[in-house]
Design a protein around this motif. Sequence first.
Motif, PDB file in Angstrom:
ATOM      1  N   TRP A   1      -7.529   2.920  -6.800  1.00 53.23           N
ATOM      2  CA  TRP A   1      -6.735   2.304  -6.006  1.00 53.23           C
ATOM      3  C   TRP A   1      -6.502   2.984  -4.757  1.00 53.23           C
ATOM      4  O   TRP A   1      -6.402   2.454  -3.720  1.00 53.23           O
ATOM      5  N   ASN A   2      -6.523   4.429  -4.592  1.00 47.22           N
ATOM      6  CA  ASN A   2      -6.434   5.164  -3.624  1.00 47.22           C
ATOM      7  C   ASN A   2      -7.680   4.929  -2.510  1.00 47.22           C
ATOM      8  O   ASN A   2      -7.550   4.924  -1.432  1.00 47.22           O
TER       9      ASN A   2
ATOM     10  N   ARG B   1      -6.791   1.679  -0.925  1.00 47.42           N
ATOM     11  CA  ARG B   1      -6.080   1.823   0.010  1.00 47.42           C
ATOM     12  C   ARG B   1      -6.516   2.592   1.387  1.00 47.42           C
ATOM     13  O   ARG B   1      -6.222   2.253   2.431  1.00 47.42           O
TER      14      ARG B   1
ATOM     15  N   ASP C   1      -2.726  -5.484  -8.588  1.00 46.10           N
ATOM     16  CA  ASP C   1      -3.433  -4.669  -7.743  1.00 46.10           C
ATOM     17  C   ASP C   1      -4.631  -4.283  -8.523  1.00 46.10           C
ATOM     18  O   ASP C   1      -5.855  -4.263  -7.771  1.00 46.10           O
TER      19      ASP C   1
ATOM     20  N   ARG D   1       0.544  -1.162   0.153  1.00 47.83           N
ATOM     21  CA  ARG D   1      -0.029  -0.089  -0.087  1.00 47.83           C
ATOM     22  C   ARG D   1       0.818   1.187  -0.049  1.00 47.83           C
ATOM     23  O   ARG D   1       0.414   2.263   0.415  1.00 47.83           O
TER      24      ARG D   1
END
Length: 767
Positions: free
Chosen positions: A741-742, A745, A464, A382
């Motif tokens: 992705w953020n 995360r 990912d 991460r």
Amino acid sequence: MNRQQRRAAAKQGPGPVGLATGGANPSHEKVSALFGAAVAHQRSGRLAEAERICRQILEIEPNHSDAHHCLGVLAFQVGRCDIAAAFIANAIALKGDEPTMHSNLGNALKGLGKLDEAIASYRRAIALRADFADAYSNLGNALGDQGRPDDAIESYRRALAINPRFVDAHKNLGNALLKQGKLSEAAASYAKALALNPNAADAHNNLGVTLKDWGKLDEAAASYRKALAINPDYVDARINLGNLFREREDPDGAVVSYRQALAIEPNNLDAHHNLATALGDQCKFGEAIESYRFVLAREPNLAEAHNNLANVLKHQGRLDAALESYERVIALKPDFAGAHGNLLLTQHYADGISNAELLAAARRFGDQFDRKAEGEVFSNDRSLGRRLRIGYVSGDFQQHPVGFLLARVLEAHDRAAFEIFCYANSTNVDHVTERLKKAADHWRSIVGVSDADAEAMIKRDRIDILVDLSGHTAKSRLLLFTRRPAPVQASWLGYFGTTGLRSIDYLVMDEATVPAGEERWFTEAVVRLPYGRFCYAPPEYAPDPVDPPSLKRGYVTFGSFNNVAKIGAGVISLWAAVLQATPGSRLLLKWKSFDNEGVRRRFGDAFRAAGVVEERLELRGFSPHREMLAQYGDIDIALDPFPFGGGLTSCEALWMGAPVATLPGDRPASRQTIGFLNLLGLSDCVAHSPTEYVSCATALAADSDRLMALRHSLRRRMTASPLCDGARFTPTLETAFRQMWNRWRAGEPAASFEAQGMGERNPAEAA
């Protein structure tokens, strides 16, 4: 989509039956001699004579256990498992515990479908004789039939530990491994069987099946041909060879192979079914339907045949009948994923289907196949700003819309920020495939790889973001996504609607395709790219545009090279209105289904009923891609169908200099062309009503100067726009990936958002 080929692989059978050559309780030498003769006849295949002698023995000595056993074995050999079980049970009652008798009783019980009792018999035989390899192999067969593949494999391995030269056990182990998708291990088992018996035609055949699933088509063909050299009448091998020809997109070779199988077994339903599919590939739709109906007359509830019959109906443009047939398939077999996909795809073609109906059908698919969330914990790094691993999954990394719309994106990806993996679900390789391979960092074949093994592969690659490029189209691997092999999962490019899966987090679209407020029609969060959702890579062999043909002919030619499934009654009526509003104009339609005389006749009749006389309509069939592109030189203006408009087809028309008139509706499939036209400054070609559609088309037809200018400027405009500029388009997709992705995360659920336009390659990330 035609993903349900019935494969006729050689079937695993019971291990060799055993008969003693001497009676256990003969009353005198005559009985002993008679029994010896019966055994000899049984072993040489003279079963009727063996049965006659055994019955003669029982007249002399009614409690002769070996004669009862022999009669049971003989009954089993002719398929009378009920009689076999009764005789062998009598033998056991008379003789007591004899391992071979218990094993053979297991064979008879298995033949009757009494798997629990069969397994108990095999285990009793093994308890009596620990080194009984045949019983272990037969136990493996029963365990496999019971849906216990791991136990079956263990049983075969025990048989081989006892007897490493046990050919049938090697073959049965190969069959079990093949069913699990463990192709390399299956191939190794068949190779061991063939090393021991090079003339085992069934092992050659099943090795061919394994190699085909593995994508090794040349080696598979060689294996099938070895099987046929040993046994020219081996029907399964001829069917499988036909399947391989279809995989190679050679329907002519497939038809020959299936017909050869039918010459041997005229009523073989597998051969008829697969012949029908190949005839459909040849656009011989009438013959294909006849073959499917032959199969369905004998197996009325065969879901695969109903599904493939529906495919043919769709190729004919008979959407209502196709949809009805797909629904029947799902009623017969609710877990038939391919039928769900075919239904969903065909609904997008059909007029009168609402967004609510599309969503309901997609949710039904999701409810059937989405796996229950198990709180998967991912160990993906991460760290802020690290290089992300993107995995693209498709069966269309080739000369296909996906290939032409992906190439420039792969080539433009920022390799410092993204590591690209491609998971290919097709054995077909062409110049587009080679281009994509060069552009990817890693290339993986998942042809014939089970979803479980593909999941493990993707997890080993530490992906990912996993991106589906197929949706509900051919060679889709959507069920792989239900296993959640990556922390973030998205669908993009190859489909035009919701997948219906909760396991797909995001759907990558654009503002033109999914306007604000339309997110309610999707189970995924909608991500909108600013420059459209496509980046077109035209083929280098595309010929240069030529002047509009109307300059020489003196009349305007409208045209559409779209799938005939998109040309419904409403489209025909509106296109007829365009022709009537443009005196002297013609209409040219081109699609492979027009190679079929029945399809040409049906569409010709429909246009005549709408007032279009025969000389104003031209219907053309299949052409190689370069030749097809050149034929855009025969039309002045392209007409977009509805409610399913062009994607790649519209890009190709524009690249060849033909403006496209479009009528977008409220569903994404109808709004693909509008995005292209807006990017190119051709918003006046976008109609908002049927009347306006006619006006758009006729205005273009009346302006010969504009047609000439567009013919020779559209390619330049496209090249300069994000539609064909991977360096401008790709950063917007990368920005979307970063935003997806953020959110993951940060532990936030997927949510719809607008991706950024041109800007930094690596936008600042939220902490």
